[in-house]
Design an enzyme around this catalytic site. Sequence first.
Site, PDB file in Angstrom:
ATOM      1  CE  LYS A  22     -12.499  11.867 -15.786  1.00  0.00           C
ATOM      2  NZ  LYS A  22     -11.954  12.087 -14.248  1.00  0.00           N
ATOM      3  CG  ASN A  23     -10.017   8.746 -14.235  1.00  0.00           C
ATOM      4  OD1 ASN A  23     -10.311   9.971 -14.232  1.00  0.00           O
ATOM      5  ND2 ASN A  23     -10.706   7.884 -13.660  1.00  0.00           N
ATOM      6  NE  ARG A  96     -10.613  13.763  -3.299  1.00  0.00           N
ATOM      7  CZ  ARG A  96      -9.635  12.823  -3.180  1.00  0.00           C
ATOM      8  NH1 ARG A  96      -9.341  12.431  -4.572  1.00  0.00           N
ATOM      9  NH2 ARG A  96      -9.075  12.477  -2.204  1.00  0.00           N
ATOM     10  CB  CYS A 120     -16.011  15.732  -3.848  1.00  0.00           C
ATOM     11  SG  CYS A 120     -16.530  14.867  -5.025  1.00  0.00           S
ATOM     12  NE  ARG A 125     -13.493  11.268  -4.559  1.00  0.00           N
ATOM     13  CZ  ARG A 125     -13.389  11.390  -5.819  1.00  0.00           C
ATOM     14  NH1 ARG A 125     -14.206  12.009  -6.282  1.00  0.00           N
ATOM     15  NH2 ARG A 125     -12.715  10.323  -6.599  1.00  0.00           N
ATOM     16  CB  ILE A 127      -5.051  13.994  -0.176  1.00  0.00           C
ATOM     17  CG1 ILE A 127      -5.152  15.380   0.450  1.00  0.00           C
ATOM     18  CG2 ILE A 127      -6.282  14.048  -1.432  1.00  0.00           C
ATOM     19  CD1 ILE A 127      -4.315  16.227  -0.343  1.00  0.00           C
ATOM     20  CG  ASP A 128      -6.173  10.158   4.994  1.00  0.00           C
ATOM     21  OD1 ASP A 128      -6.817  10.192   3.987  1.00  0.00           O
ATOM     22  OD2 ASP A 128      -6.053   9.112   5.823  1.00  0.00           O
ATOM     23  CG  ASP A 309     -15.143   5.936 -11.650  1.00  0.00           C
ATOM     24  OD1 ASP A 309     -15.723   6.534 -10.680  1.00  0.00           O
ATOM     25  OD2 ASP A 309     -13.955   6.385 -12.099  1.00  0.00           O
ATOM     26  NE  ARG A 401     -15.113  16.871 -13.256  1.00  0.00           N
ATOM     27  CZ  ARG A 401     -15.054  15.627 -12.096  1.00  0.00           C
ATOM     28  NH1 ARG A 401     -16.454  15.602 -11.531  1.00  0.00           N
ATOM     29  NH2 ARG A 401     -14.129  15.112 -11.810  1.00  0.00           N
TER      30      ARG A 401
HETATM   31  C1  UD1 Z   1      -9.708   7.487  -8.648  1.00  0.00           C
HETATM   32  C2  UD1 Z   1     -10.480   7.837  -9.931  1.00  0.00           C
HETATM   33  C3  UD1 Z   1     -12.230   7.972  -9.717  1.00  0.00           C
HETATM   34  C4  UD1 Z   1     -12.574   6.470  -9.160  1.00  0.00           C
HETATM   35  C5  UD1 Z   1     -11.622   6.288  -8.013  1.00  0.00           C
HETATM   36  C6  UD1 Z   1     -11.865   4.806  -7.727  1.00  0.00           C
HETATM   37  C7  UD1 Z   1      -9.084   9.494 -10.959  1.00  0.00           C
HETATM   38  C8  UD1 Z   1      -8.621  10.718 -11.532  1.00  0.00           C
HETATM   39  N1  UD1 Z   1     -10.141   9.322 -10.252  1.00  0.00           N
HETATM   40  O1  UD1 Z   1     -10.152   8.499  -7.817  1.00  0.00           O
HETATM   41  O2  UD1 Z   1     -12.747   8.315 -10.948  1.00  0.00           O
HETATM   42  O3  UD1 Z   1     -13.901   6.695  -8.905  1.00  0.00           O
HETATM   43  O4  UD1 Z   1     -10.182   6.356  -8.256  1.00  0.00           O
HETATM   44  O5  UD1 Z   1     -11.721   3.942  -8.429  1.00  0.00           O
HETATM   45  O6  UD1 Z   1      -8.270   8.648 -11.345  1.00  0.00           O
HETATM   46  N2  UD1 Z   1      -9.025   7.642   0.457  1.00  0.00           N
HETATM   47  C9  UD1 Z   1      -8.506   7.932   1.729  1.00  0.00           C
HETATM   48  N3  UD1 Z   1      -7.537   8.716   1.927  1.00  0.00           N
HETATM   49  C10 UD1 Z   1      -6.752   9.060   0.919  1.00  0.00           C
HETATM   50  C11 UD1 Z   1      -7.124   8.704  -0.406  1.00  0.00           C
HETATM   51  C12 UD1 Z   1      -8.208   8.047  -0.668  1.00  0.00           C
HETATM   52  O7  UD1 Z   1      -9.324   7.622   2.625  1.00  0.00           O
HETATM   53  O8  UD1 Z   1      -5.691   9.660   0.996  1.00  0.00           O
HETATM   54  C13 UD1 Z   1     -10.376   6.632   0.441  1.00  0.00           C
HETATM   55  C14 UD1 Z   1     -11.341   7.585  -0.377  1.00  0.00           C
HETATM   56  O9  UD1 Z   1     -12.260   8.320   0.384  1.00  0.00           O
HETATM   57  C15 UD1 Z   1     -12.130   6.495  -1.141  1.00  0.00           C
HETATM   58  C16 UD1 Z   1     -11.263   5.251  -1.264  1.00  0.00           C
HETATM   59  O10 UD1 Z   1     -10.012   5.665  -0.411  1.00  0.00           O
HETATM   60  O11 UD1 Z   1     -13.122   6.002  -0.177  1.00  0.00           O
HETATM   61  C17 UD1 Z   1     -10.531   5.165  -2.757  1.00  0.00           C
HETATM   62  O12 UD1 Z   1     -10.383   6.541  -3.290  1.00  0.00           O
HETATM   63  P1  UD1 Z   1      -9.321   6.729  -4.363  1.00  0.00           P
HETATM   64  O13 UD1 Z   1      -8.920   5.512  -5.030  1.00  0.00           O
HETATM   65  O14 UD1 Z   1      -8.111   7.803  -3.733  1.00  0.00           O
HETATM   66  O15 UD1 Z   1      -9.967   7.820  -5.411  1.00  0.00           O
HETATM   67  P2  UD1 Z   1      -9.478   8.743  -6.433  1.00  0.00           P
HETATM   68  O16 UD1 Z   1      -7.956   8.319  -6.602  1.00  0.00           O
HETATM   69  O17 UD1 Z   1      -9.524   9.960  -5.743  1.00  0.00           O
END
Ligand code: UD1
Length: 429
Positions: A22-23, A96, A120, A125, A127-128, A309, A401
């Site tokens: 999925k990811n 997300r 969430c 979480r 996206i900065d 995960d 999901r």
């Molecule tokens: C992806 C996976 C999710 C998995 C996660 C960590 C997908 C669709 N989802 O989620 O299943 O649990 O990786 O392996 O692939 N963060 C920030 N700023 C940002 C982005 C992230 O602070 O702009 C932080 C998040 O809050 C978190 C950490 O970075 O603490 C890791 O998050 P991230 O790797 O971005 O997770 P996702 O990509 O959302």
Amino acid sequence: MDRFVIRGGNPLVGTVTVSGSKNSALPCMAAAILTEDEIVLENIPQVRDIDTERKLLASMGAVLHIGEGSNSGQTTISCRNLSDPIARYEIVKTMRASSLVLGPLIARTGMARVAMPGGCAIGARPIDLHIKGLEKMGAEIAQEHGYLEARASRLHGANIVFEKITVTGTEDLLMAAVLAEGETVMENCAREPEVTDLAALLTAMGAKIEGAGRSTIRVQGVERLGGARYRINPDRIEAGTLMIAGAITQGDLIISNCATAHLHAIVYAMRRVGAIVDVLGPDSMRVRGTDRFRGADVSTEEYPGFPTDMQAQYMALTTQAKGISRITENIFENRFMHVQELVRMGANIRVEGKTAIVQGPARLSSAAVMCSDLRASASLVLAALVADGETVIDRVYHMDRGYEHIEQKLSSVGAQIQRMGNLFDPGEA
Ligand code: UD1
């Protein structure tokens, strides 16, 4: 809203096949935005997040075709006319990962309007890091009415150092960089196999990428990308979940169509608990359980470490292990929602900060429990497979999901699991 009714106690024996990731599929589908030509993706899992992404792309003007019969894992996407480059809140709020369209939309159309994902179930979480990276590449991004409004005439290459490792952040910026003018160097990138999958598709489309799967990725931007056909890799989290199902039920499972190269940390953790894991080749493994599991600590880390995960599912396994297991969650805050439900089933778990301390073995007994997020729901299913009596698990839409036909897969190897619709519920929230 559907529920699972699971009667525990049966060892799972036989062969189960892992579906596509999925990811990996989510960013690969978003990559179709980058070209006017057709992208054909194979081994796409039939799960709810994929349906959501199809809706998202279709709402922007993409034309999608899903294969039929033995081709049902194939999705063809044409983004020739992206008439409406907007990711609306109604769709983004349910998934997300919708923010993955931000980079490709700006790169292809010079503009994007993407709803900010809400908080969430597994913590804030943000996206900065996606936004900062795109701004470095020349995008102007403003936030208004809950939407990000982004514009750029043409993105340019940049040096980007991620302050924190982010999987979808790496993917989003990679998709932006492939059409940017000049070279982009990204440091402290996620090394997850899903990033490598996306880079392989982009390369097949004509992108110039070096270093995917390593911390530093270099991209030489190109003027345009073309169509491609690509097969998505197997889902390593589904594989890991099935491995634990075999072990926890003291069964004997062959997990087929899994990429064993992506499963080292999970195999290592399971062997430490006492599960017998035989890697049979590049795409299959055999997992056997025992009645003498022993407690073992685990900390979640970015790939190649133990995946966040898999944390909830591993916790279910340690409830059956003798002694103490300390499970530390380093990636997300607030990712222990399954603890209270496991405790309701008889587990002995206490949370101290970012560590859950499991004292086992516990005799689990059936209870009415509720899923709170995707992987938490998997841990409840695993616990129910060894609990005395009949466990009713509510809100399985979380499970839907990300797990394809999970009840069929588990019942084909001996689990007693049934899906029931809830007649009294007006619909899913
Ligand atoms: C992806 C996976 C999710 C998995 C996660 C960590 C997908 C669709 N989802 O989620 O299943 O649990 O990786 O392996 O692939 N963060 C920030 N700023 C940002 C982005 C992230 O602070 O702009 C932080 C998040 O809050 C978190 C950490 O970075 O603490 C890791 O998050 P991230 O790797 O971005 O997770 P996702 O990509 O959302």
